[in-house]
Scaffold this active site. Structure first.
Site, short mmCIF file in Angstrom:
data_model
loop_
_atom_site.label_atom_id
_atom_site.label_comp_id
_atom_site.label_asym_id
_atom_site.label_seq_id
_atom_site.Cartn_x
_atom_site.Cartn_y
_atom_site.Cartn_z
N SER A 84 43.21 -26.96 66.19
CA SER A 84 43.86 -27.10 64.89
C SER A 84 45.38 -27.01 65.05
O SER A 84 45.98 -27.83 65.74
CB SER A 84 43.29 -26.03 63.95
OG SER A 84 43.58 -26.31 62.62
N ASP B 258 35.62 -33.75 60.00
CA ASP B 258 36.50 -32.58 59.96
C ASP B 258 37.24 -32.54 58.62
O ASP B 258 38.01 -33.45 58.32
CB ASP B 258 37.50 -32.66 61.11
CG ASP B 258 38.32 -31.40 61.29
OD1 ASP B 258 38.56 -30.69 60.30
OD2 ASP B 258 38.74 -31.13 62.43
N HIS C 19 35.11 -28.29 61.63
CA HIS C 19 36.47 -28.16 62.15
C HIS C 19 36.41 -27.41 63.47
O HIS C 19 36.07 -26.23 63.50
CB HIS C 19 37.31 -27.40 61.12
CG HIS C 19 38.77 -27.29 61.44
ND1 HIS C 19 39.53 -28.36 61.83
CD2 HIS C 19 39.60 -26.22 61.43
CE1 HIS C 19 40.78 -27.97 62.02
NE2 HIS C 19 40.84 -26.66 61.79
#
Length: 510
Positions: A231, A452, A480
């Site tokens: 991320s 995602d 995610h």
């Protein structure tokens, strides 16, 4: 909730920063994680200051960890296999001989023939790597056979001069319906951060963190940095590769984030992603036998109706209230990973019957609230790094416009009365680390997920193009963080590269 589900939730929360968090601290606004830089960041990778800092990289003295917490937020017994340490780094990298701060590090030593160290950033910005690595170590057991697994609290996070904001978080997380109140609270929050953490605020940007990362590489004795970023961690990794391309070892950027999107573009794109994840959850819930409705539309309607009711009547949970704002966070949290979807069904079903404890636990996981009512610095660090990393300073009117656009896409993410924290931030932001170009680096594995909700697939394709040295891998599943999903194809692909240097072919899809 069962421990396995809680473990999945903790992993999801570590990645949650690149999900949309409101500029007043609630979900659904312009100022979610992203960009990069600090006042000293215009310094080029080969400058004398950078070379001096690398030359003066300190050593880490490792010892048994004594302040780690478990899934329940309570202290854990020290584990001899897990070691903690500190590394002294310049507060301002432009002044390597000036004031220093300590970075907190953690290490789990390799169980087999060691290739080197593998450094993790779990997202945010603002996630504590010191807390997260031992909680998620089992997921990286195969990598731990050949690498020392290493993580850290980036500057401005928890044990590394974590940003504190005068106990304003409880107030900030409360739902508001007045734009005036929201803007006032945002202004008060920014002022409190300045009062409590003003010394570090100018230096918490991602470029400064990338320079810290190179000092970590030198301190653990590696010629090249081997790295996994999830991320926001993909942004940190991309900035590192731009600053230090010749020092890139085996790099994996999972759930890639594009730092060149605006606050508004980011918020609307993420709203679309969460809307799709919510629809996928509703369908799956019905397929599994759902307490919330007989068809997907009914499931979505049940959740939305329950949330709306909290606007006028919060639900008592012991001596606390499950407010509309906290329930929004509770609903969003399980959408990060398919493995945690059951927590959303169970939580809403129980809350409708009067028990909001599961939803409150989910909200607390998102915000970093501990059992004693204190918070880690996840939310405050997120705001500080976000504002340092971008020159955008949305006005109250601009924040309201973005909220309206979110509401049109996915109302659960929207927060009426949002104020702009970055609009009141005491430190100017910089766009320097929007420049991503790793020309000259080793190949970088970039993973994007088609399902995602927080870092949508198009960001992986755009970051991959910006890097110039990226190799894109597509994950077709939900959630995610592809590696943490447990998908065997993704794990085989990533392990093959990190352990054996086997680069996947262009166009690989799992």
């Amino acid at each position: 909730m069962k421990k396995t589900l809680l473990a999945a939730l903790v992993s999801a929360i570590a990645l949650a920063g690149c999900g949309s968090t409101g500029s007043s601290g609630s979900p659904g606004s312009a100022e979610s994680p992203g960009s990069a830089e600090s006042p000293s960041s215009a310094e080029s990778p080969g400058s004398s200051a950078s070379r001096a800092a690398a030359k003066d990289a300190g050593q880490v003295t490792w010892s048994m960890c004594t302040d780690l917490v478990g899934f329940d937020g309570k202290p854990t017994k020290p584990d001899p296999s897990v070691e903690c340490g500190k590394l002294s780094v310049p507060l301002d990298h432009a002044k390597p001989g000036g004031e220093k701060i300590d970075l907190a590090l953690i290490r789990i030593k390799a169980t087999g023939d060691k290739l080197g160290s593998l450094v993790f950033n779990f997202g945010g910005p603002g996630a504590s790597g010191v807390d997260m690595l031992p909680l998620s170590a089992r997921a990286f057991a195969s990598l731990g056979t050949r690498y020392d697994l290493v993580s850290f609290d980036p500057r401005g996070v928890d044990r590394s001069s974590g940003v504190k904001c005068g106990g304003q978080l409880d107030k900030l997380l409360a739902a508001t319906t007045s734009a005036t109140d929201g803007d006032r609270m945002a202004k008060e929050f920014a002022a409190a951060c300045s009062k409590d953490s003003g010394k570090v605020l100018p230096y918490v940007g991602t470029v400064s963190a990338a320079k810290d990362l190179d000092l970590i590489r030198a301190a653990v004795g590696d010629e090249k940095l081997n790295y996994i970023g999830f991320s926001y961690g993909t942004h940190l990794g991309a900035v590192y590769a731009t600053q230090f391309p010749k020092n890139v070892g085996r790099f994996v950027l999972d759930s890639a984030f594009d730092p060149n999107v605006t606050f508004e573009e980011r918020a609307v794109t993420q709203a679309t992603g969460f809307d799709q994840a919510f629809a996928a959850f509703a369908k799956d819930c019905v397929d599994q036998g759902c307490d919330l409705g007989a068809n997907p539309a009914a499931v979505e309607g049940t959740v939305e109706t329950f949330l709306d009711g909290l606007k006028s009547k919060p639900l008592k949970v012991g001596d606390r209230d499950l407010t509309y704002g906290l329930a929004q966070l509770a609903v969003i949290t399980p959408l990060y990973a398919k493995a945690t979807w059951p927590a959303l069904e169970q939580g809403v079903s129980a809350a409708i019957k009067g028990d909001g404890s599961t939803l409150l636990t989910l909200a607390d996981l998102y915000t970093g609230r501990r059992p004693d009512g204190t918070y880690n610095t996840m939310m405050t660090s997120l705001q500080a790094i976000t504002c340092a990393d971008n020159s955008e300073r949305p006005s109250q009117a601009e924040a309201a416009n973005i909220n309206d656009r979110i509401k049109a896409v996915f109302p659960i993410l929207a927060t009426d009365g949002t104020g702009s924290i970055c609009g009141h931030w005491p430190v100017p932001g910089s766009n320097d680390a929007k420049r991503i170009d790793a020309t000259g680096s080793a190949p970088i594995l970039v993973i994007g997920g088609k399902g995602d909700p927080a870092t949508p697939y198009q960001w992986a394709t755009s970051l991959n193009e910006q890097l110039k040295t990226g190799v894109l891998v597509t994950y077709q599943g939900e959630g995610h963080g592809a590696y943490l999903s447990g998908d065997s194809c993704i794990m085989r692909t990533v392990d093959g590269y990190l352990l054996n240097g086997k680069l996947p072919s262009t166009g690989t899809t799992c």
